[in-house]
Scaffold this motif. Structure first.
Motif, PDB file in Angstrom:
ATOM      1  N   TYR A  68       1.470  -4.375  -7.465  1.00 12.52           N
ATOM      2  CA  TYR A  68       0.101  -3.897  -7.283  1.00 12.52           C
ATOM      3  C   TYR A  68       0.040  -3.020  -6.046  1.00 12.52           C
ATOM      4  O   TYR A  68       0.630  -3.346  -5.012  1.00 12.52           O
ATOM      5  N   GLU A  69      -0.691  -1.919  -6.163  1.00 10.30           N
ATOM      6  CA  GLU A  69      -0.859  -1.015  -5.032  1.00 10.30           C
ATOM      7  C   GLU A  69      -2.214  -1.264  -4.380  1.00 10.30           C
ATOM      8  O   GLU A  69      -3.249  -1.279  -5.051  1.00 10.30           O
ATOM      9  N   GLY A  70      -2.210  -1.468  -3.064  1.00  7.64           N
ATOM     10  CA  GLY A  70      -3.465  -1.655  -2.382  1.00  7.64           C
ATOM     11  C   GLY A  70      -3.307  -2.342  -1.047  1.00  7.64           C
ATOM     12  O   GLY A  70      -2.194  -2.631  -0.597  1.00  7.64           O
ATOM     13  N   ASP A  71      -4.442  -2.624  -0.439  1.00  4.33           N
ATOM     14  CA  ASP A  71      -4.494  -3.185   0.904  1.00  4.33           C
ATOM     15  C   ASP A  71      -4.556  -4.710   0.839  1.00  4.33           C
ATOM     16  O   ASP A  71      -5.169  -5.279  -0.071  1.00  4.33           O
ATOM     17  N   ASP A 119       0.819  -1.214   0.000  1.00  5.70           N
ATOM     18  CA  ASP A 119       0.000   0.000   0.000  1.00  5.70           C
ATOM     19  C   ASP A 119       0.852   1.263   0.000  1.00  5.70           C
ATOM     20  O   ASP A 119       0.321   2.370  -0.025  1.00  5.70           O
ATOM     21  N   TYR A 120       2.163   1.118   0.035  1.00  5.80           N
ATOM     22  CA  TYR A 120       3.129   2.214   0.000  1.00  5.80           C
ATOM     23  C   TYR A 120       2.968   3.204   1.154  1.00  5.80           C
ATOM     24  O   TYR A 120       3.395   4.345   1.060  1.00  5.80           O
ATOM     25  N   SER A 121       2.384   2.744   2.248  1.00  2.00           N
ATOM     26  CA  SER A 121       2.351   3.592   3.426  1.00  2.00           C
ATOM     27  C   SER A 121       3.747   3.744   4.018  1.00  2.00           C
ATOM     28  O   SER A 121       4.057   4.758   4.647  1.00  2.00           O
ATOM     29  N   LYS A 122       4.586   2.740   3.821  1.00  2.00           N
ATOM     30  CA  LYS A 122       5.981   2.780   4.255  1.00  2.00           C
ATOM     31  C   LYS A 122       6.941   2.419   3.124  1.00  2.00           C
ATOM     32  O   LYS A 122       8.053   2.921   3.054  1.00  2.00           O
ATOM     33  N   GLY A 123       6.529   1.536   2.252  1.00  2.00           N
ATOM     34  CA  GLY A 123       7.406   1.055   1.190  1.00  2.00           C
ATOM     35  C   GLY A 123       7.620   2.095   0.106  1.00  2.00           C
ATOM     36  O   GLY A 123       6.886   3.083  -0.013  1.00  2.00           O
ATOM     37  N   LEU A 124       8.643   1.864  -0.707  1.00  2.00           N
ATOM     38  CA  LEU A 124       8.990   2.772  -1.792  1.00  2.00           C
ATOM     39  C   LEU A 124       8.641   2.135  -3.130  1.00  2.00           C
ATOM     40  O   LEU A 124       8.922   0.960  -3.374  1.00  2.00           O
ATOM     41  N   ARG A 125       8.048   2.939  -4.002  1.00  2.00           N
ATOM     42  CA  ARG A 125       7.641   2.438  -5.316  1.00  2.00           C
ATOM     43  C   ARG A 125       8.841   1.948  -6.119  1.00  2.00           C
ATOM     44  O   ARG A 125       8.726   0.987  -6.894  1.00  2.00           O
ATOM     45  N   GLU A 126       9.973   2.594  -5.954  1.00  2.00           N
ATOM     46  CA  GLU A 126      11.162   2.188  -6.698  1.00  2.00           C
ATOM     47  C   GLU A 126      11.547   0.739  -6.398  1.00  2.00           C
ATOM     48  O   GLU A 126      12.030   0.024  -7.272  1.00  2.00           O
TER      49      GLU A 126
END
Length: 334
Positions: A47-50, A32-39
């Motif tokens: 995939y982005e999401g919960d 969900d990229y709340s902490k992670g980096l897209r790179e």
């Protein structure tokens, strides 16, 4: 082999993804990229999401029907924060994971590896533990991990999902190839705080100096994150073999660590040795949820996974420092 890695854009998940890729295992990332980096997730299908988004899980499996297993790294992990907002931790680390399990099982996924924690152990007299050690979580964070392990154990008894919980101690370092590392420029763990103090010219604070250890500071088992990634890959490769030997039907627990306890003062000294400049140290009271800590015996991991930690604390310090130099540019690209 193809594996879904939840939280695969985070520190540990991204390192596991890189190690999988190096081992001819194809990672698919959900974050969900709340902490992670897209790179960190860009080299792979992502995939982005919960993790509790059922429609998204259905989409992922429909687009990757050959997913063989899941490595679950999506969790809230900050101990003091878990004390302050425990319901957030139980919701994310337990409730949402149950939804994830139910849907993955319905979709035909039968292998589940939990990136768990050894902080749930009650330290023995010598501060060494193995998988049979008493469990006594001292924070909502560690309790949430223990609860999910119990869920996995009970779910495995139904035959719906086989699971391995990998309980490990304190990760340090970065991917030695510098593809990823700790993404937080203001980390809360000891080594991150040491790097912060080193770069700013300030002092590192040892929180808690009255523990019953050899120097009063907490004891930890600092293990290189690349060694942890190697263990997760080994668990994937040997999954069915491990489960076939498990004492509990469909479920097993394996500790990961160096087998050597290191106090926080000793880590600070090692940091100074690695940089060539003694680290300025000050002391303070323990943080909320802090425990004396322990280190693990590693015979089970060696026996079942043919795994032992290979990288040293010095390697972890060196790789952490190298990554800290690279991180600002990575964050700028984000």
């Amino acid at each position: 082999m193809k594996v879904l890695i939840t939280g695969g854009a985070g520190y540990i998940g991204s390192t596991i993804a890189a190690c999988c890729s190096d081992s001819d295992i194809t990672p698919v990332i959900l974050d969900d990229y709340s902490k992670g980096l897209r790179e960190f997730s860009q080299p792979y299908a992502n995939y982005e999401g919960d993790i509790a988004d059922v429609s998204l899980l259905q989409c992922i499996v429909s687009e990757h029907p050959d997913i063989d297993a899941v490595i679950h790294c999506a969790a809230k992990i900050v101990v003091p924060e878990s004390v302050s907002v425990p319901l957030d931790y139980y919701e994310n680390n337990v409730a949402k994971s149950i939804t994830l399990l139910r849907e993955l099982s319905r979709l035909g996924v039968r292998r589940f590896i939990l990136s768990s924690t050894a902080s749930m152990y009650e330290a023995g007299d010598d501060y060494m533990v193995d998988e049979s050690g008493a469990v006594a979580p001292q924070s909502p964070y560690s309790a949430s991990k223990w609860m999910l392990e119990r869920v996995l154990r009970d779910f495995a008894a139904t035959g719906a999902m086989n699971s391995i919980a990998l309980r490990y101690f304190n990760p340090i370092g970065a991917d030695p190839s510098m593809r990823s590392g700790l993404q937080d420029p203001q980390p809360t763990h000891a080594l991150g705080k040491m790097i912060e103090a080193y770069r700013s010219g300030g002092a590192f604070t040892v929180t808690g100096v009255a523990w019953p250890t050899r120097d009063g500071s907490a004891l930890r088992d600092y293990v290189h994150v690349w060694d942890l990634a190697r263990a997760h890959v080994a668990a994937l490769q040997k999954f069915d073999e491990v489960i076939a030997q498990s004492e509990v039907a469909g479920f097993d627990v394996i500790n990961l660590g160096t087998g050597t306890g290191t106090t926080v003062f000793e880590l600070a000294n090692a940091f100074g040795d690695a940089t060539g400049k003694p680290l300025e140290v000050q002391t303070a009271a323990p943080r909320l949820g802090d425990v004396v800590g322990c280190a693990t015996l590693t015979a089970k991991a060696a026996r079942l996974l043919a795994w032992n930690a290979e990288l040293s604390i010095a390697d972890g310090v060196k790789d952490s420092l190298a990554w800290a130099e690279k991180l600002p540019a990575v964050l700028h690209r984000e």
